[in-house]
Design a protein around this motif. Structure first.
Motif, PDB file in Angstrom:
ATOM      1  N   SER A  53     -13.163  -1.551   2.770  1.00 32.54           N
ATOM      2  CA  SER A  53     -12.002  -1.502   3.659  1.00 32.54           C
ATOM      3  C   SER A  53     -11.507  -0.064   3.702  1.00 32.54           C
ATOM      4  O   SER A  53     -11.826   0.758   2.834  1.00 32.54           O
ATOM      5  CB  SER A  53     -10.894  -2.412   3.135  1.00 32.54           C
ATOM      6  OG  SER A  53     -10.346  -1.892   1.928  1.00 32.54           O
ATOM      7  N   GLU A 102      -8.471   3.693   9.268  1.00 30.89           N
ATOM      8  CA  GLU A 102      -7.676   2.473   9.429  1.00 30.89           C
ATOM      9  C   GLU A 102      -7.774   1.651   8.142  1.00 30.89           C
ATOM     10  O   GLU A 102      -8.863   1.286   7.705  1.00 30.89           O
ATOM     11  CB  GLU A 102      -8.202   1.656  10.614  1.00 30.89           C
ATOM     12  CG  GLU A 102      -8.156   2.395  11.935  1.00 30.89           C
ATOM     13  CD  GLU A 102      -8.794   1.594  13.059  1.00 30.89           C
ATOM     14  OE1 GLU A 102      -8.678   0.345  13.047  1.00 30.89           O
ATOM     15  OE2 GLU A 102      -9.438   2.208  13.937  1.00 30.89           O
ATOM     16  N   MET A 103      -6.639   1.353   7.567  1.00 38.56           N
ATOM     17  CA  MET A 103      -6.604   0.723   6.250  1.00 38.56           C
ATOM     18  C   MET A 103      -7.280  -0.648   6.219  1.00 38.56           C
ATOM     19  O   MET A 103      -7.879  -1.033   5.210  1.00 38.56           O
ATOM     20  CB  MET A 103      -5.155   0.578   5.759  1.00 38.56           C
ATOM     21  CG  MET A 103      -4.471   1.900   5.458  1.00 38.56           C
ATOM     22  SD  MET A 103      -5.218   2.838   4.107  1.00 38.56           S
ATOM     23  CE  MET A 103      -6.025   4.151   5.028  1.00 38.56           C
ATOM     24  N   ASP A 104      -7.185  -1.404   7.308  1.00 37.95           N
ATOM     25  CA  ASP A 104      -7.718  -2.770   7.315  1.00 37.95           C
ATOM     26  C   ASP A 104      -9.137  -2.876   7.870  1.00 37.95           C
ATOM     27  O   ASP A 104      -9.760  -3.936   7.795  1.00 37.95           O
ATOM     28  CB  ASP A 104      -6.799  -3.696   8.133  1.00 37.95           C
ATOM     29  CG  ASP A 104      -5.430  -3.832   7.486  1.00 37.95           C
ATOM     30  OD1 ASP A 104      -5.357  -3.745   6.249  1.00 37.95           O
ATOM     31  OD2 ASP A 104      -4.448  -4.008   8.236  1.00 37.95           O
ATOM     32  N   ARG A 105      -9.629  -1.812   8.428  1.00 37.78           N
ATOM     33  CA  ARG A 105     -10.971  -1.846   9.001  1.00 37.78           C
ATOM     34  C   ARG A 105     -12.039  -1.819   7.905  1.00 37.78           C
ATOM     35  O   ARG A 105     -11.848  -1.204   6.854  1.00 37.78           O
ATOM     36  CB  ARG A 105     -11.154  -0.657   9.936  1.00 37.78           C
ATOM     37  CG  ARG A 105     -12.548  -0.561  10.551  1.00 37.78           C
ATOM     38  CD  ARG A 105     -12.671   0.631  11.475  1.00 37.78           C
ATOM     39  NE  ARG A 105     -14.071   0.949  11.759  1.00 37.78           N
ATOM     40  CZ  ARG A 105     -14.469   1.992  12.481  1.00 37.78           C
ATOM     41  NH1 ARG A 105     -13.573   2.810  13.025  1.00 37.78           N
ATOM     42  NH2 ARG A 105     -15.764   2.214  12.678  1.00 37.78           N
ATOM     43  N   ILE A 106     -13.170  -2.490   8.138  1.00 35.89           N
ATOM     44  CA  ILE A 106     -14.299  -2.450   7.209  1.00 35.89           C
ATOM     45  C   ILE A 106     -15.273  -1.376   7.672  1.00 35.89           C
ATOM     46  O   ILE A 106     -15.744  -1.398   8.814  1.00 35.89           O
ATOM     47  CB  ILE A 106     -15.018  -3.813   7.117  1.00 35.89           C
ATOM     48  CG1 ILE A 106     -14.054  -4.899   6.632  1.00 35.89           C
ATOM     49  CG2 ILE A 106     -16.227  -3.711   6.181  1.00 35.89           C
ATOM     50  CD1 ILE A 106     -13.477  -4.662   5.246  1.00 35.89           C
ATOM     51  N   ALA A 116      -8.641   0.996   3.008  1.00 32.56           N
ATOM     52  CA  ALA A 116      -7.855   1.256   1.799  1.00 32.56           C
ATOM     53  C   ALA A 116      -8.761   1.572   0.618  1.00 32.56           C
ATOM     54  O   ALA A 116      -8.486   2.488  -0.171  1.00 32.56           O
ATOM     55  CB  ALA A 116      -6.969   0.053   1.493  1.00 32.56           C
ATOM     56  N   GLU A 117      -9.858   0.815   0.496  1.00 28.34           N
ATOM     57  CA  GLU A 117     -10.810   1.066  -0.599  1.00 28.34           C
ATOM     58  C   GLU A 117     -11.514   2.400  -0.424  1.00 28.34           C
ATOM     59  O   GLU A 117     -11.738   3.140  -1.390  1.00 28.34           O
ATOM     60  CB  GLU A 117     -11.845  -0.062  -0.656  1.00 28.34           C
ATOM     61  CG  GLU A 117     -11.275  -1.395  -1.111  1.00 28.34           C
ATOM     62  CD  GLU A 117     -12.265  -2.534  -0.939  1.00 28.34           C
ATOM     63  OE1 GLU A 117     -12.241  -3.457  -1.778  1.00 28.34           O
ATOM     64  OE2 GLU A 117     -13.053  -2.505   0.040  1.00 28.34           O
TER      65      GLU A 117
END
Length: 460
Positions: free
Chosen positions: A351, A409-413, A353-354
């Motif tokens: 993600s 983008e924090m939620d994108r994979i 964020a990761e």
């Protein structure tokens, strides 16, 4: 009446041939002594004899190593992960075509459930006085790597659970050739007291006089041919009982060497080099690397990694490239020389964020000047982290990251390309948990070769 049985063993040679002539000379000498004394001798290798960092092994895909084992008259070997997962399926399938020894391996199968034709799950040997010695071979089950190569590697302990009672019922002495590592060998000794001797490998432990757990003797010689292992077994024929077992290591560099073989390692290197002089590209100018700054060759390997893996971005350490490429013809040997590691490309899904958490770790990476070898890395130091399609500005709480020119983008994979050694968790724990795809049998150098041939074709 008793019978003395002597076992010599090697493990994790990794194509380090500096002491191989010493080992060969000693086992040949000892074999003659044992024969003259009517004593039984066995010689076993416990895997990872090959390592494609060496030009000789690379040039003939391990078959030269098999010839070296033949010349030493090994009785049996098992395979390590370097035999198992650094060769393409067909190359491993044919690796032992000319072997004059048994290949004992219980937990490797073809996709159809059959074993390769060279693999025996166990073998029973019999001495002149009728003492029967059962030998089982097992290797570490790196399923994520074996499966893409078309192999099914099973749980070694499940195979042992089945085989040990079967083999124990047929023999007087039970030996396991184990390429699992010391902690697993210790666990094996606890689970299976029926085993008399475990000859170990994989974690390169040095056990000077072996280690006894649950009356099971565990042995390991270290790595790179630094020692020749020797185990002495004393069997009471009348009582059908093993009454003594002891182990020691013989430092290989202290053994005598035949004068004609003083340049043995250098000659093998040159032989491999000659076989790798096939031209693959023509550089109009020198391509430089830099372990601590951006450079043309660093940029090339990073962008190639993104392209090959069809990823959103990529990162790896600059230390994977060991030297510049000079202007003019580039050969297979040149590529191998600057990128000798058996490292596979892979992708991880993270993600945003990761990915941010990971990239923050790499900005001021504590590993930059780390000197290490292992996990497939055969270089000198780690080097700085190099990126493709990743732009990082600012620092601390103000850090800004763009992927492919767009804000993270924090939620994108994201699909992130890297090298397999990072997925083991030693450097970046986040990657150990991530969804992964390994690209096999390609090595990182194969990607570099592909890119150079494409961008700098040979002049006609």
């Amino acid at each position: 009446m008793i019978e003395k049985i002597t076992i010599y063993h090697t493990n994790d040679i990794h194509s380090h041939f500096e002491t191989w002539p010493n080992i060969k000379h000693e086992v040949t000498r000892q074999r003659q002594i044992h024969e003259d004394n009517n004593e039984t001798m066995f010689l076993f290798d416990i895997g990872d004899h090959i390592d494609r960092f060496h030009p000789f092994t690379e040039a003939n895909l391990g078959k030269g190593n098999i010839q070296l084992l033949n010349e030493c008259e090994f009785d049996a070997v098992t395979i390590g992960n370097n035999e198992g997962i650094t060769l393409a399926h067909e190359d491993l399938l044919s690796l032992y075509d000319d072997a004059k020894f048994d290949v004992i391996l219980a937990n490797l199968f073809l996709e159809n459930g059959k074993r390769p034709n060279w693999a025996k799950p166990y073998q029973i040997y019999e001495t002149a006085s009728g003492v029967k010695i059962g030998v089982i071979g097992i290797t570490v089950n790196f399923t994520s790597f074996y499966k893409p190569l078309g192999w099914n590697v099973t749980d070694p302990f499940a195979e042992l659970e089945h085989l040990i009672p079967l083999v124990r019922s047929q023999c007087d002495i039970l030996i396991v050739l184990s390429h699992l590592g010391l902690s697993e060998d210790e666990r094996m000794a606890q689970y299976f007291p029926q085993v008399d001797l475990i000859l170990g490998a994989h974690t390169h432990h040095v056990l000077e006089n072996g280690k006894i757990i649950n009356d099971v003797l565990i042995c390991c010689t270290g790595k790179y041919g630094m020692n020749l292992g020797k185990v002495e077994l004393v069997f009471d024929i009348k009582q059908r009982e093993l009454v003594k077992k002891c182990a020691k290591l013989i430092p290989a560099d202290e053994l005598p060497i035949a004068k004609a073989e003083e340049n043995f390692a250098e000659n093998l290197y040159e032989e491999g080099k000659k076989q790798l002089l096939n031209p693959i590209a023509f550089l109009p100018e020198k391509l430089e690397i830099d372990w601590f700054n951006d450079s043309p060759l660093n940029d090339l390997i990073a962008s190639t990694l993104t392209e090959w893996c069809e990823a959103d971005c990529s990162f790896l350490n600059a230390g994977v490239l060991l030297d510049d490429l000079q202007a003019g013809i580039v050969t297979d040997y040149d590529i191998h020389r600057i990128c000798p590691h058996p490292l596979n490309p892979c992708t991880v899904e993270l993600s945003g964020a990761e990915l941010k958490e990971l990239l923050v770790q790499t900005v001021d990476d504590k590993y930059t000047t780390l000197k290490f070898k292992g996990l497939g890395f055969r270089g000198e130091i780690f080097g700085k982290v190099i990126y493709d399609q990743i732009d990082i500005t600012g620092e601390g709480s103000n850090i800004q990251i763009e992927i492919g020119g767009e804000a993270l983008e924090m939620d994108r994979i994201y699909k992130v390309a890297t090298i397999d050694m990072f997925t083991f968790g030693r450097f970046y724990p986040t990657l150990k948990r991530a969804k992964k795809q390994f690209f096999l049998p390609e090595f990182l150098r194969d990607l570099l070769k592909y890119s150079l041939a494409k961008r700098y074709p040979l002049q006609r």
